[in-house]
Design a protein around this motif. Sequence first.
Motif, short mmCIF file in Angstrom:
data_model
loop_
_atom_site.label_atom_id
_atom_site.label_comp_id
_atom_site.label_asym_id
_atom_site.label_seq_id
_atom_site.Cartn_x
_atom_site.Cartn_y
_atom_site.Cartn_z
N ASP A 260 0.59 -0.91 -0.15
CA ASP A 260 0.12 0.19 -0.42
C ASP A 260 0.94 1.47 -0.01
OD1 ASP A 260 -2.26 -1.55 0.01
OD2 ASP A 260 -2.10 -1.47 2.50
N ASN A 261 0.51 2.54 -0.80
CA ASN A 261 1.11 3.73 -1.13
C ASN A 261 2.49 3.57 -0.94
OD1 ASN A 261 -1.43 4.88 0.09
ND2 ASN A 261 -0.75 4.34 1.96
N SER A 262 2.85 2.51 -1.49
CA SER A 262 4.70 2.36 -2.10
C SER A 262 4.51 1.77 -3.50
CB SER A 262 4.97 1.17 -1.48
OG SER A 262 4.70 1.11 -0.16
N ILE A 263 5.64 2.23 -4.14
CA ILE A 263 5.94 2.17 -5.32
C ILE A 263 7.65 1.92 -5.94
CG2 ILE A 263 6.29 3.41 -7.42
CD1 ILE A 263 4.16 5.07 -6.51
N ARG A 264 7.48 0.84 -7.08
CA ARG A 264 8.88 0.63 -7.26
C ARG A 264 9.19 1.17 -8.05
NH1 ARG A 264 8.16 -4.61 -7.90
NH2 ARG A 264 7.89 -5.44 -6.19
N THR A 265 10.39 1.79 -8.75
CA THR A 265 11.45 2.32 -9.71
C THR A 265 12.67 2.00 -10.62
OG1 THR A 265 9.88 4.56 -9.40
CG2 THR A 265 11.87 4.52 -10.85
N THR A 266 12.59 1.07 -11.04
CA THR A 266 14.09 0.87 -11.36
C THR A 266 15.57 2.23 -11.98
OG1 THR A 266 13.60 -1.87 -11.69
CG2 THR A 266 15.29 -1.31 -12.83
N ILE A 267 16.17 2.21 -11.97
CA ILE A 267 16.19 3.06 -12.77
C ILE A 267 17.76 2.68 -13.18
CG2 ILE A 267 18.27 5.51 -11.61
CD1 ILE A 267 15.49 5.29 -10.76
N GLU A 268 17.86 3.00 -14.60
CA GLU A 268 18.27 2.55 -15.61
C GLU A 268 19.60 3.60 -15.87
OE1 GLU A 268 17.89 -0.27 -17.00
OE2 GLU A 268 16.13 -1.12 -16.69
N THR A 269 20.62 3.38 -15.61
CA THR A 269 21.63 3.61 -15.06
C THR A 269 23.05 3.02 -15.00
OG1 THR A 269 22.81 5.40 -13.40
CG2 THR A 269 21.57 3.90 -13.13
N ASP A 270 24.45 3.75 -15.73
CA ASP A 270 25.79 3.55 -16.34
C ASP A 270 26.83 3.85 -14.57
OD1 ASP A 270 24.88 2.27 -18.25
OD2 ASP A 270 25.93 4.24 -19.61
N GLU A 271 25.70 4.15 -13.68
CA GLU A 271 26.48 4.57 -12.61
C GLU A 271 26.58 3.30 -11.66
OE1 GLU A 271 24.53 8.75 -11.25
OE2 GLU A 271 22.64 7.30 -12.46
N TYR A 272 26.11 2.55 -11.30
CA TYR A 272 25.83 1.16 -10.84
C TYR A 272 25.69 -0.09 -11.64
CZ TYR A 272 25.97 4.66 -6.36
OH TYR A 272 26.82 5.69 -5.79
N ARG A 273 25.29 -0.97 -10.98
CA ARG A 273 25.33 -2.46 -11.65
C ARG A 273 24.10 -2.69 -11.41
NH1 ARG A 273 27.61 -8.47 -10.42
NH2 ARG A 273 26.49 -9.26 -11.42
N GLN A 274 23.26 -1.96 -9.78
CA GLN A 274 22.25 -2.42 -10.30
C GLN A 274 21.44 -1.36 -8.99
OE1 GLN A 274 20.03 -5.93 -9.04
NE2 GLN A 274 18.48 -5.33 -9.84
N VAL A 275 20.34 -0.32 -9.62
CA VAL A 275 19.61 0.65 -8.85
C VAL A 275 17.71 0.41 -9.13
CG1 VAL A 275 18.64 3.35 -8.10
CG2 VAL A 275 21.35 1.87 -8.46
N VAL A 276 17.11 -0.20 -7.87
CA VAL A 276 16.00 0.22 -7.33
C VAL A 276 16.09 1.37 -6.43
CG1 VAL A 276 14.09 -1.91 -7.20
CG2 VAL A 276 16.11 -1.84 -8.13
N LEU A 277 15.09 1.46 -6.69
CA LEU A 277 13.79 2.80 -5.74
C LEU A 277 12.77 2.70 -5.50
CD1 LEU A 277 15.36 6.47 -6.68
CD2 LEU A 277 16.51 4.93 -5.13
N TYR A 278 12.52 2.25 -3.77
CA TYR A 278 11.25 2.14 -3.71
C TYR A 278 10.61 3.61 -2.77
CZ TYR A 278 12.91 -2.78 -4.22
OH TYR A 278 13.11 -3.94 -5.03
N ASP A 279 9.76 3.80 -3.19
CA ASP A 279 9.29 4.80 -2.39
C ASP A 279 8.01 4.67 -1.82
OD1 ASP A 279 10.97 7.11 -3.48
OD2 ASP A 279 9.95 6.19 -5.80
N HIS A 280 7.65 5.22 -0.19
CA HIS A 280 6.93 4.76 0.09
C HIS A 280 6.27 6.10 1.12
CE1 HIS A 280 3.77 3.28 3.28
NE2 HIS A 280 3.69 3.34 3.74
N THR A 281 4.76 6.50 0.10
CA THR A 281 3.95 7.71 0.94
C THR A 281 3.26 7.87 2.42
OG1 THR A 281 3.71 8.40 -1.65
CG2 THR A 281 2.46 9.31 -0.08
N THR A 282 3.60 8.12 3.25
CA THR A 282 3.27 7.74 4.47
C THR A 282 2.24 8.76 4.68
OG1 THR A 282 5.14 9.74 5.02
CG2 THR A 282 6.32 7.75 5.38
N GLN A 283 1.40 8.03 5.71
CA GLN A 283 0.52 8.28 6.31
C GLN A 283 0.28 8.53 8.18
OE1 GLN A 283 -2.63 6.64 4.63
NE2 GLN A 283 -2.86 7.78 2.30
#
Length: 254
Positions: free
Chosen positions: A228-251
Amino acid sequence: MHHAFAMSSGMRGRRRMSDALPAFAGSTGDNIIRSFETYEDYLDSQITATDLFYLSDLDLARQLVELGYRSNAAIMTRNQFIAQKDALEQARLQALQKIPKKIFSAGKDFSDLPFLKALADREKTVRQGSLATIIFIRDFNAKGHEISGYIDYGERLSVEDLEPVFDCKRRLLPMPYDLSYYNWTMLKSYSNSSINYQIVAEGVDGLLFKNKKDRKILKVNPNVSPGDNSIRTTIETDEYRQVVLYDHTTQKRL
């Protein structure tokens, strides 16, 4: 093993004379602490391939080093290592708490740096507390070890000066004090609760993090919804081997 016996028995007198071990205060002790994640890593640095050839036992080799039989040089004890590591960490946190609360990414151009741009886009909202972002990074550290881990972005912003990261002078990498850390080369793992998240024991959905503000569960398993209230975002980048962001909107809980 005859060689090992001769070494240990022949050096007993040396150990008796070194019972009053130095405190390893100052830069010497600090350098040891910064160079090794664990006391075992420190002991291993004193062991040679020849030692292992004759002893054929890593644990025994470590014991000989720890007892002072391996070298004329003074060896930091386990208690000294733990105490100095704790003291250095406390000094680091106290120093970081004095860092001015400013927007580290302000006024910088990240048009060719997708990961840093993603962090910059979230920085203000995370600082305000309405967004709790977890960063997953997989890459290599300065020693060439493959590492991965989950970082509480809000916690890092609170206790660490990240301006060098946004200035591309230092890389953001998982550390043993983050939410989760795994060294694939050394097969070592660490996990800790953070300012914003509590670690929940792994279940059928994998590793789970509970947000401390609204108590919602965030799932990092890519095969299930993050929650709930969370989104997963894979970042396509050459900066790192793998990066994923998990954004949680807090209530706030009612």
